[in-house]
Design a protein around this motif. Structure first.
Motif, mmCIF file in Angstrom:
data_model
loop_
_atom_site.group_PDB
_atom_site.id
_atom_site.type_symbol
_atom_site.label_atom_id
_atom_site.label_comp_id
_atom_site.label_asym_id
_atom_site.label_seq_id
_atom_site.Cartn_x
_atom_site.Cartn_y
_atom_site.Cartn_z
ATOM 1 N N TYR A 1 -5.378 -0.179 7.875
ATOM 2 C CA TYR A 1 -4.740 0.463 6.703
ATOM 3 C C TYR A 1 -5.655 1.508 6.065
ATOM 4 O O TYR A 1 -5.366 1.997 4.973
ATOM 5 N N GLY A 2 -6.776 1.810 6.728
ATOM 6 C CA GLY A 2 -7.665 2.845 6.209
ATOM 7 C C GLY A 2 -8.828 2.319 5.386
ATOM 8 O O GLY A 2 -9.543 3.102 4.768
ATOM 9 N N PHE A 3 -9.013 1.012 5.364
ATOM 10 C CA PHE A 3 -10.152 0.465 4.616
ATOM 11 C C PHE A 3 -11.430 0.644 5.431
ATOM 12 O O PHE A 3 -11.432 0.456 6.657
ATOM 13 N N VAL A 4 -12.505 1.027 4.743
ATOM 14 C CA VAL A 4 -13.833 1.155 5.362
ATOM 15 C C VAL A 4 -14.829 0.397 4.491
ATOM 16 O O VAL A 4 -14.533 0.055 3.341
ATOM 17 N N LEU B 1 -12.534 10.316 -0.921
ATOM 18 C CA LEU B 1 -13.541 9.752 -0.021
ATOM 19 C C LEU B 1 -14.610 10.801 0.287
ATOM 20 O O LEU B 1 -15.803 10.498 0.320
ATOM 21 N N ASP C 1 0.542 4.080 -2.782
ATOM 22 C CA ASP C 1 0.392 5.508 -2.470
ATOM 23 C C ASP C 1 1.443 6.317 -3.232
ATOM 24 O O ASP C 1 1.149 7.371 -3.799
ATOM 25 N N LEU D 1 0.832 -1.211 0.000
ATOM 26 C CA LEU D 1 0.000 0.000 0.000
ATOM 27 C C LEU D 1 0.868 1.263 0.000
ATOM 28 O O LEU D 1 0.504 2.274 -0.604
ATOM 29 N N CYS E 1 -8.567 1.832 -3.649
ATOM 30 C CA CYS E 1 -8.226 0.411 -3.586
ATOM 31 C C CYS E 1 -9.372 -0.332 -2.916
ATOM 32 O O CYS E 1 -9.925 0.126 -1.906
ATOM 33 N N GLN F 1 -14.588 -3.855 1.221
ATOM 34 C CA GLN F 1 -14.070 -2.598 1.778
ATOM 35 C C GLN F 1 -13.336 -1.761 0.738
ATOM 36 O O GLN F 1 -12.903 -2.276 -0.290
ATOM 37 N N ARG G 1 -10.515 1.678 0.282
ATOM 38 C CA ARG G 1 -9.545 2.624 0.859
ATOM 39 C C ARG G 1 -9.361 3.728 -0.175
ATOM 40 O O ARG G 1 -8.956 3.456 -1.303
ATOM 41 N N TYR H 1 -8.103 -5.402 7.665
ATOM 42 C CA TYR H 1 -7.760 -4.317 6.747
ATOM 43 C C TYR H 1 -8.045 -2.918 7.286
ATOM 44 O O TYR H 1 -7.502 -1.926 6.775
ATOM 45 N N SER H 2 -8.886 -2.794 8.333
ATOM 46 C CA SER H 2 -9.220 -1.449 8.825
ATOM 47 C C SER H 2 -7.990 -0.656 9.301
ATOM 48 O O SER H 2 -7.953 0.565 9.129
#
Ligand SMILES: CC(C)(COP(=O)(O)OP(=O)(O)OC[C@H]1O[C@@H](n2cnc3c(N)ncnc32)[C@H](O)[C@@H]1OP(=O)(O)O)[C@@H](O)C(=O)NCCC(=O)NCCS
Length: 187
Positions: free
Chosen positions: A125-128, A155, A106, A102, A113, A147, A149, A122-123
């Motif tokens: 690493y910024g995944f929602v 976002l 970036d 990742l 992603c 999810q 990111r 995964y949360s």
């Protein structure tokens, strides 16, 4: 000793074997595989090698995809599969590969992603969750595992403009992000 490096063509059989162990041979029928057509993104397809014989112990791959966003197509990545040799699990290899890949994504400028996997994994690493932003995969998916990111500005705009956003296999024509790698990795 653990070495993280880009996958090369000679790794294909060992990765296939790990994937069969980790996900079973019927994994190709999963919806996410509809997005994994053609070669993975070489610069983001990493392996972990361990021991003096540098045995392949883990693999992460990414594919490009297209996301419909009204009149435009957003270039995006699909993370996975991520797999770690059962004998090496729980030692941080999976997290190391995710973080490293990742970071590279970036740096290359990827702003979006997707992943289908455990939210708790995964949360960090910024995944929602992807569903509230209208993302739709080309087949059934367990929504709590789906999810996304996204870069903060993106976002925000996804939030401000609610709509259905179909995720499609990469058309090969949408303007995307230039890869830094040069080798092609087998799917
Ligand atoms: C899931 C997998 C990649 C994790 O790799 P790993 O190297 O064992 O994991 P790490 O050592 O880096 O991380 C360990 C952490 O992951 C968590 N974890 C491990 N497997 C998990 C799973 N299936 N779901 C959620 N969390 C998981 C552990 O609880 C631990 O959490 P902590 O950091 O809060 O203590 C590995 O178990 C694997 O290959 N499984 C089979 C294939 C698979 O399910 N791939 C994931 C697809 S999303």
């Amino acid at each position: 000793m653990i070495v993280i490096e880009k996958e090369n063509a000679a790794d294909a059989a060992a990765i296939e074997s790990l994937l069969n162990i980790g996900f079973g041979e019927d994994r190709l029928s999963k919806t996410v595989y509809k997005l994994r057509q053609g070669p993975s993104v070489p610069s983001l397809s990493l392996v972990a090698r361990t021991g003096f014989d540098a045995k392949l112990g883990a693999s992460i791959r990414f594919w490009r995809c297209d996301v419909e966003n009204g009149d435009e197509i957003l270039p995006a990545l699909v993370l996975g599969p991520l797999v770690v040799d059962p004998a090496l699990q729980g030692k941080g290899l999976g997290r190391t590969l995710v973080a490293r890949a990742l970071e590279e994504a970036d740096q290359e400028g990827w702003e979006l992603c997707l992943v289908v996997g455990e939210a708790s994994y995964y949360s960090p690493y910024g995944f929602v969750l992807a569903e509230p932003y209208g993302f739709e995969l080309p087949g059934p998916v367990d929504q709590p595992r789906f999810q996304v990111r996204a870069a903060p500005d993106l976002l925000r705009s996804l939030t401000e403009e609610p709509m259905a956003r179909k995720v499609l296999p990469w058309s090969g024509t949408a303007s995307g992000v230039e890869e830094s790698g040069d080798a092609s990795c087998a799917a």
